[in-house]
Design a protein around this motif. Structure first.
Motif, PDB file in Angstrom:
ATOM      1  N   GLU A   1       0.859  -1.191   0.000  1.00  9.53           N
ATOM      2  CA  GLU A   1       0.000   0.000   0.000  1.00  9.53           C
ATOM      3  C   GLU A   1       0.894   1.239   0.000  1.00  9.53           C
ATOM      4  O   GLU A   1       1.768   1.391   0.860  1.00  9.53           O
ATOM      5  CB  GLU A   1      -0.916   0.009   1.230  1.00  9.53           C
ATOM      6  CG  GLU A   1      -1.949  -1.111   1.258  1.00  9.53           C
ATOM      7  CD  GLU A   1      -3.040  -0.961   0.198  1.00  9.53           C
ATOM      8  OE1 GLU A   1      -3.090   0.097  -0.457  1.00  9.53           O
ATOM      9  OE2 GLU A   1      -3.819  -1.916   0.021  1.00  9.53           O
TER      10      GLU A   1
ATOM     11  N   GLU B   1       0.213   4.185   0.837  1.00 11.54           N
ATOM     12  CA  GLU B   1       0.039   5.013   2.040  1.00 11.54           C
ATOM     13  C   GLU B   1       0.827   4.468   3.239  1.00 11.54           C
ATOM     14  O   GLU B   1       0.990   5.163   4.238  1.00 11.54           O
ATOM     15  CB  GLU B   1      -1.441   5.136   2.401  1.00 11.54           C
ATOM     16  CG  GLU B   1      -2.143   3.824   2.730  1.00 11.54           C
ATOM     17  CD  GLU B   1      -2.761   3.155   1.500  1.00 11.54           C
ATOM     18  OE1 GLU B   1      -2.296   3.441   0.373  1.00 11.54           O
ATOM     19  OE2 GLU B   1      -3.688   2.335   1.674  1.00 11.54           O
TER      20      GLU B   1
ATOM     21  N   SER C   1      -7.539   0.809  -2.767  1.00 11.52           N
ATOM     22  CA  SER C   1      -7.215  -0.318  -1.910  1.00 11.52           C
ATOM     23  C   SER C   1      -6.833   0.203  -0.525  1.00 11.52           C
ATOM     24  O   SER C   1      -6.045   1.149  -0.411  1.00 11.52           O
ATOM     25  CB  SER C   1      -6.049  -1.100  -2.529  1.00 11.52           C
ATOM     26  OG  SER C   1      -5.564  -2.065  -1.625  1.00 11.52           O
TER      27      SER C   1
ATOM     28  N   LYS D   1      -7.117   4.340   1.022  1.00  9.62           N
ATOM     29  CA  LYS D   1      -6.210   5.496   1.020  1.00  9.62           C
ATOM     30  C   LYS D   1      -5.268   5.438  -0.179  1.00  9.62           C
ATOM     31  O   LYS D   1      -5.005   4.360  -0.732  1.00  9.62           O
ATOM     32  CB  LYS D   1      -5.386   5.531   2.311  1.00  9.62           C
ATOM     33  CG  LYS D   1      -6.177   5.772   3.585  1.00  9.62           C
ATOM     34  CD  LYS D   1      -5.259   5.722   4.797  1.00  9.62           C
ATOM     35  CE  LYS D   1      -6.031   5.772   6.114  1.00  9.62           C
ATOM     36  NZ  LYS D   1      -6.815   7.008   6.285  1.00  9.62           N
TER      37      LYS D   1
ATOM     38  N   ASP E   1      -2.035   4.361  -5.376  1.00  8.80           N
ATOM     39  CA  ASP E   1      -2.820   3.564  -4.431  1.00  8.80           C
ATOM     40  C   ASP E   1      -2.004   2.407  -3.860  1.00  8.80           C
ATOM     41  O   ASP E   1      -1.846   2.264  -2.652  1.00  8.80           O
ATOM     42  CB  ASP E   1      -4.068   3.036  -5.159  1.00  8.80           C
ATOM     43  CG  ASP E   1      -4.905   2.102  -4.309  1.00  8.80           C
ATOM     44  OD1 ASP E   1      -4.665   2.020  -3.095  1.00  8.80           O
ATOM     45  OD2 ASP E   1      -5.803   1.441  -4.865  1.00  8.80           O
TER      46      ASP E   1
HETATM   47 CA   LIG Z   1      -3.930   2.119  -0.961  1.00  8.27          CA
END
Ligand SMILES: [Ca+2]
Length: 428
Positions: free
Chosen positions: A24, A26, A45, A48, A150
């Motif tokens: 991820e 983020e 996903s 965030k 993402d």
């Molecule tokens: Ca994400």
């Protein structure tokens, strides 16, 4: 569903299926050369994404762990409202060969998240060799344009989280798994024994449709179909017809009418008993699905199509690239895992007594205008042929039951029996 497409990585060496690694954006470990902002996005996903990093040189680094050594493909999940943006991809601080300037096309808006499997130098997908242990993935801004990043997926080539460009070697390996007629159409184009006209080419083997290519989209039946099959070709006005008849099992009969005007494809099936189409379903147009984009073959990801089918979003029409598959009743779709994964689309036939009919169409439209064929039923056999060959009066004189099938330009059909019974099939 896990797609077990065992594409060989290199000559003679089969690749064990690699676990998929999800990163991820983020959850980044470090940002250098500038700043980013983490945004809440329901469509992303994990809900965030990372955005607001337009400065040149700003780089986002994520950590990830590898459990199994192998050559991994890299798929990025992102949204971008620019015509495109570019990023440099580094693994463990080193620029991945071929990924110094990756083009990420627009997705439509900042809220439309898409997946892109990164291309490699051989026309296929980039391969990143990774050993077990801790690693880092870095995306660096090289064009001063924004990107809502993402996630990233590292996965084996048998995984298709997104449409994937195929190298010539991969295309050849895929073709080797198909029946000879389908392999020939995929690699060499239509041959003399195929039904080919304009953008449409159909390859047959022992009378059964084995492969279909409409414009830049390719379908194939991945297995031979046994049975006593015969087929003929006709022309009715601007329409080319191929007819197939068969007795797949004792007490059953099957007829398939294939029509094309060179840019669209229509398939009508008539049968008695359980069989109206190979594979046991009411109707089908199996994969694998390959589309040529800018002259290169792409393997189309099955998962999104399957999800859309099972979620009920697909009722009677399925767009595949710029083509539309539509049928006369609701479609269902399953991915069949043997002997190689393929997508089977099925729909229910219209039933009248012992006769079952289904119609499906690939393409924007058939050329407007009515045309007519006759369906003659003799014993257990059904023959579809030009109505001019067997006038209804002659058929009645010899006691041959006959159906007149009128297929209109909008692909609705009317079947009229010699008893005057009428069966309507609405346009797909
Ligand atoms: Ca994400």
């Amino acid at each position: 569903m896990t797609i077990l497409l065992a594409i060989l990585l290199s000559a003679g060496v089969a690749c064990a299926q690699l676990p998929q690694i999800t990163i991820e954006a983020e959850g980044y470990a470090e940002v250098t050369g500038g700043t980013v902002r983490v945004l809440d996005r329901a469509e992303a996903s994990g809900g965030k994404c990372v955005s607001y990093w337009e400065e040149p040189g700003v780089a986002v680094t994520c950590r990830f762990d590898v459990a199994q050594a192998g050559e991994y493909c890299l798929t990025l999940g992102y949204a971008c409202n620019w015509p495109h943006t570019r990023r440099e991809v580094r693994v463990d601080g080193q620029v991945v060969p071929g990924l110094a300037d990756v083009l990420l096309p627009a997705t439509g808006s900042w809220a439309d998240f898409a997946m892109l499997t990164l291309p490699g130098p051989d026309g296929g997908r980039a391969r990143i060799p990774l050993e077990p242990g801790a690693h880092t993935l870095t995306l660096a801004n090289v064009d001063s344009r924004g990107l809502a990043w993402d996630c990233a997926l590292l996965h084996g080539p048998e995984d298709l989280p997104a449409d994937a460009p195929l190298s010539n070697e991969e295309l050849g390996e895929l073709a080797d798994r198909l029946p000879p007629a389908a392999r020939r159409l995929l690699l060499e184009g239509p041959a003399e024994e195929d039904l080919a006209w304009g953008d449409v080419a159909l390859a047959f083997s022992r009378g059964m449709t084995q492969a279909l290519r409409v414009s830049d989209v390719f379908f194939a039946v991945p297995r031979e179909w046994q049975g006593d099959l015969q087929w003929e070709r006709h022309r009715v006005g601007p329409i080319a017809l191929a007819t197939v008849r068969a007795v797949p099992e004792e007490g059953h009969s099957l007829a398939i009418l294939v029509a094309t005007n060179g840019t669209s494809y229509l398939m009508a099936m008539a049968g008695t008993g359980e069989h109206t189409m190979a594979g046991g379903g009411a109707g089908g147009l199996p994969g694998p699905l390959i589309a040529w984009r800018k002259g290169r073959p792409w393997r189309l990801a099955l998962r999104p199509i399957e999800d859309r089918l099972t979620s009920g979003e697909i009722a009677r029409a399925l767009p595949i690239d710029d083509l539309v598959l539509s049928v006369n009743d609701y479609m269902t779709g399953v991915v069949v895992d043997e002997p190689m994964p393929w997508l089977s689309l099925r729909w229910a036939p219209t039933v009248n007594g012992d006769l079952k009919l289904a119609v499906g169409k690939v393409g924007p439209a058939l050329e407007p205008g009515d045309w007519t064929v006759g369906v003659r039923v003799g014993g257990e056999a059904i023959v579809i042929r030009s109505s001019r060959d067997v006038p209804p009066a002659l058929a009645r004189f010899y006691g041959i039951p006959q159906f007149e099938v009128r297929v209109r330009g909008d692909v609705s059909m009317t079947v009229t029996t010699d008893n005057g019974e009428t069966l309507e099939l609405p346009a797909p």
